[in-house]
Scaffold this motif. Structure first.
Motif, short mmCIF file in Angstrom:
data_model
loop_
_atom_site.label_atom_id
_atom_site.label_comp_id
_atom_site.label_asym_id
_atom_site.label_seq_id
_atom_site.Cartn_x
_atom_site.Cartn_y
_atom_site.Cartn_z
N MET A 31 10.50 6.47 -4.91
CA MET A 31 10.14 6.00 -3.58
C MET A 31 8.91 5.10 -3.66
SD MET A 31 10.87 6.03 -0.32
CE MET A 31 11.96 7.44 -0.17
N ILE A 32 8.98 3.92 -3.06
CA ILE A 32 7.88 2.97 -3.09
C ILE A 32 6.87 3.33 -2.01
CG2 ILE A 32 7.23 0.56 -2.77
CD1 ILE A 32 9.94 -0.24 -3.86
N ASP A 33 5.61 3.41 -2.40
CA ASP A 33 4.53 3.69 -1.46
C ASP A 33 4.03 2.36 -0.89
OD1 ASP A 33 2.39 4.56 -0.03
OD2 ASP A 33 1.23 5.30 -1.74
N VAL A 34 4.38 2.09 0.38
CA VAL A 34 4.03 0.81 0.98
C VAL A 34 2.53 0.68 1.23
CG1 VAL A 34 6.28 0.51 2.04
CG2 VAL A 34 4.49 1.72 3.29
N MET A 35 1.79 1.77 1.15
CA MET A 35 0.34 1.72 1.33
C MET A 35 -0.40 1.85 0.00
SD MET A 35 -0.21 0.95 4.39
CE MET A 35 -1.99 1.21 4.48
N ASP A 36 0.28 1.57 -1.07
CA ASP A 36 -0.36 1.52 -2.38
C ASP A 36 -1.20 0.24 -2.44
OD1 ASP A 36 -1.12 1.45 -4.99
OD2 ASP A 36 0.90 1.19 -5.82
N PRO A 37 -2.53 0.33 -2.66
CA PRO A 37 -3.37 -0.87 -2.65
C PRO A 37 -2.97 -1.89 -3.71
CG PRO A 37 -4.60 1.05 -3.42
CD PRO A 37 -3.32 1.56 -2.87
N VAL A 38 -2.47 -1.43 -4.86
CA VAL A 38 -2.02 -2.38 -5.88
C VAL A 38 -0.81 -3.15 -5.40
CG1 VAL A 38 -1.16 -2.62 -8.24
CG2 VAL A 38 -2.93 -0.93 -7.74
N LEU A 39 0.15 -2.46 -4.80
CA LEU A 39 1.35 -3.12 -4.27
C LEU A 39 0.98 -4.09 -3.16
CD1 LEU A 39 4.43 -3.36 -4.22
CD2 LEU A 39 4.48 -1.46 -2.59
N LEU A 40 0.05 -3.70 -2.28
CA LEU A 40 -0.37 -4.57 -1.18
C LEU A 40 -1.09 -5.81 -1.71
CD1 LEU A 40 -1.62 -1.90 1.37
CD2 LEU A 40 0.37 -3.40 1.64
N ALA A 83 -6.40 0.74 0.82
CA ALA A 83 -5.16 0.12 1.27
C ALA A 83 -5.28 -0.51 2.65
CB ALA A 83 -4.03 1.15 1.23
N PRO A 84 -5.93 0.14 3.65
CA PRO A 84 -6.02 -0.49 4.98
C PRO A 84 -6.71 -1.85 4.96
CG PRO A 84 -6.55 1.85 5.13
CD PRO A 84 -6.46 1.52 3.66
N ALA A 85 -7.72 -2.02 4.09
CA ALA A 85 -8.42 -3.30 4.02
C ALA A 85 -7.49 -4.40 3.51
CB ALA A 85 -9.64 -3.18 3.12
N VAL A 86 -6.72 -4.09 2.47
CA VAL A 86 -5.79 -5.09 1.93
C VAL A 86 -4.66 -5.36 2.92
CG1 VAL A 86 -4.34 -5.70 -0.04
CG2 VAL A 86 -6.33 -4.23 -0.38
N ALA A 87 -4.17 -4.32 3.56
CA ALA A 87 -3.08 -4.49 4.54
C ALA A 87 -3.52 -5.35 5.71
CB ALA A 87 -2.61 -3.12 5.03
N THR A 88 -4.76 -5.16 6.17
CA THR A 88 -5.26 -5.95 7.29
C THR A 88 -5.33 -7.43 6.94
OG1 THR A 88 -6.58 -4.08 8.10
CG2 THR A 88 -7.20 -6.27 8.87
#
Length: 472
Positions: A1-10, A405-410
């Motif tokens: 399962m892919i973690d969409v809130m993984d900071p590396v993935l983001l 992760a929230p910082a990269v997602a933003t």
């Protein structure tokens, strides 16, 4: 399962998103700058106004694409500092000087002569203006040279050592710049840029020929574009094959992912045409394949053994589904380009190149194909290198900044909103310019001021393009 809130993935998603927007503009401007140089040379040599009219027509479009390439390229340096600071620290002693060489050579060359090219016609002599056009074209190629060198070193690192704090430090700059994959990747990328431009020029010409076949400018640029496709597309197939053999030697895991070789084939590998890669089960489901043809293509022997991903640790596998399909998109479009070029030769021989409406529709439909193929090739290259940023030496998971992760997602969401708003407007304007046919009576730029008449401010037009054909 892919973690969409993984900071590396983001962080990877953010770089992939911004890079995907950026790469299409240098891919276009590199080829278009050379095309402008050819048009001006033909005008000076023949004195025919048709070449001057086409030069002025494409100069307006070049200015917009050039400026958009600059704006989208600024974000690349920003992300190295924010999202990939560990990579910047460890690889900076090698990557930093190469980027500086690009600035000191290509950047200054473009900045010094772009203004003359865009605003100098009618104000400087013809020879000086043509020299400026040639130097701008050379600057775009030189920029590609250095950026491809940077990315190629990340793919096939050479000429370095590792110091006590884990940094890559230069030992042999010649080996760093001309690393094992660099010549293949540079030629492949430059040809891709020329093909991309030829397809766009051909599509615009076909569009106007379908509306009015009598317009001389449309016929001339359609003929020129089809000559480029007919000559360069088959060459690209050969170059791509040689690039693939080089990749097999230096990045075998990438070739395994491209070919869908989860398992080793000791008695000859098949060529998998299509299928559904299953990363978890390590197999290609519903595979349509030709027995032993993969070994023939890659090792020139039907029975040559081919190792698969089963010989590597799972942690070192690229994500096969993306690499598998992006490679097939690139190859499929490349074969269509060859078909387009060969069909143009046949129609030219029959004297029906300008009259064949089905072929003009085909050329029009192929207009975006170069951009799609470039993006697919970049995805193949970059995802196939995973899980490393510096192949085999520095993992992606070890290169990312310590961000939540929230910082990269933003920031990713902000980029998506801004990019779609700004670049959609820019692309829409370019399409509006292309919608107007090139002909002597058009309401276009005066000879002395080709850019201002198109509604482009000098500040936007003269910004140097930072072509980044590769990715990080």
């Amino acid at each position: 399962m892919i973690d969409v809130m993984d900071p590396v993935l983001l962080a990877r998603a953010q770089f992939a998103f911004t890079m995907s927007f950026h790469i299409i503009f240098p891919a276009f401007s590199i080829g278009l700058a050379s095309y402008l140089a050819v048009l001006e040379a033909l005008w000076l040599y023949t004195g025919r106004d048709v070449y001057l009219n086409l030069f002025k027509y494409w100069l307006k479009i070049f200015a917009i694409a050039f400026g958009m390439g600059v704006v989208s390229g600024v974000v690349m340096s920003y992300q190295f500092g924010t999202n990939w600071s560990v990579f910047s620290d460890k690889a900076g002693p090698v990557v930093g000087p190469l980027m500086a060489y690009e600035v000191m050579s290509a950047f200054f060359l473009e900045a010094g002569f772009l203004g003359v090219m865009l605003f100098g016609m009618g104000r400087v002599g013809k020879g000086l203006h043509f020299t400026a056009t040639l130097l701008v074209a050379a600057g775009t190629l030189l920029s590609a040279f250095w950026i491809i060198s940077v990315n190629s070193w990340m793919q096939t690192p050479a000429g370095h050592a590792v110091n006590d704090v884990g940094q890559f430090v230069p030992v042999d700059w010649w080996a760093i710049v001309f690393n094992p994959s660099f010549p293949y990747r540079l030629v492949h990328m430059v040809i891709a840029a020329y093909l991309t431009t030829a397809l766009v020029v051909g599509a615009v010409a076909a569009f106007h020929l379908l509306r009015d076949r009598a317009r001389q400018e449309s016929r001339v640029m359609f003929s020129m574009a089809m000559w480029m496709a007919a000559i360069v597309a088959p060459i690209q197939v050969v170059v791509g094959d040689q690039h693939g053999l080089n990749t097999l030697e230096h990045q075998p895991a990438k070739i395994m992912a491209m070919e869908g070789h989860y398992q080793s084939h000791p008695e000859g590998a098949p060529l998998v045409l299509f299928g559904l890669p299953d990363q978890d089960a390590a197999t290609i489901r519903y595979a349509l394949e030709i027995p032993k043809l993969g070994s023939l293509i890659l090792k020139h022997s039907l029975d040559a053994p081919m190792v698969g991903l089963d010989t590597l640790e799972r942690a070192d596998w690229p994500y096969v589904p993306i690499v598998f399909w992006s490679f097939r998109v690139m190859v499929g479009l490349g074969l269509l380009m060859v078909v387009l070029g060969m069909a143009s030769l046949y129609l030219r021989w029959r004297g029906a190149l300008d009259a064949s409406r089905w072929f003009q529709v085909f050329a029009l439909a192929m207009g975006p194909a170069g951009f799609v193929a470039v993006l697919a090739g970049w995805v193949t290259t970059e995802v196939g290198r995973q899980p490393f940023t510096v192949y085999g030496l520095l993992r992606t998971s070890e290169s990312v900044s310590p961000l939540a992760a929230p910082a990269v997602a933003t920031s990713l969401i902000a980029f998506i909103i801004v990019y779609f708003a700004v670049f959609a407007a820019g692309v829409f304007y370019i399409l509006r310019l292309m919608n107007v046919p090139p002909h002597p009576g058009e309401e276009g730029p005066r000879e002395g001021d080709p850019i201002r008449a198109a509604g482009v401010t000098p500040a936007a037009a003269v910004a140097p393009d930072r072509a980044i054909p590769g990715g990080g």
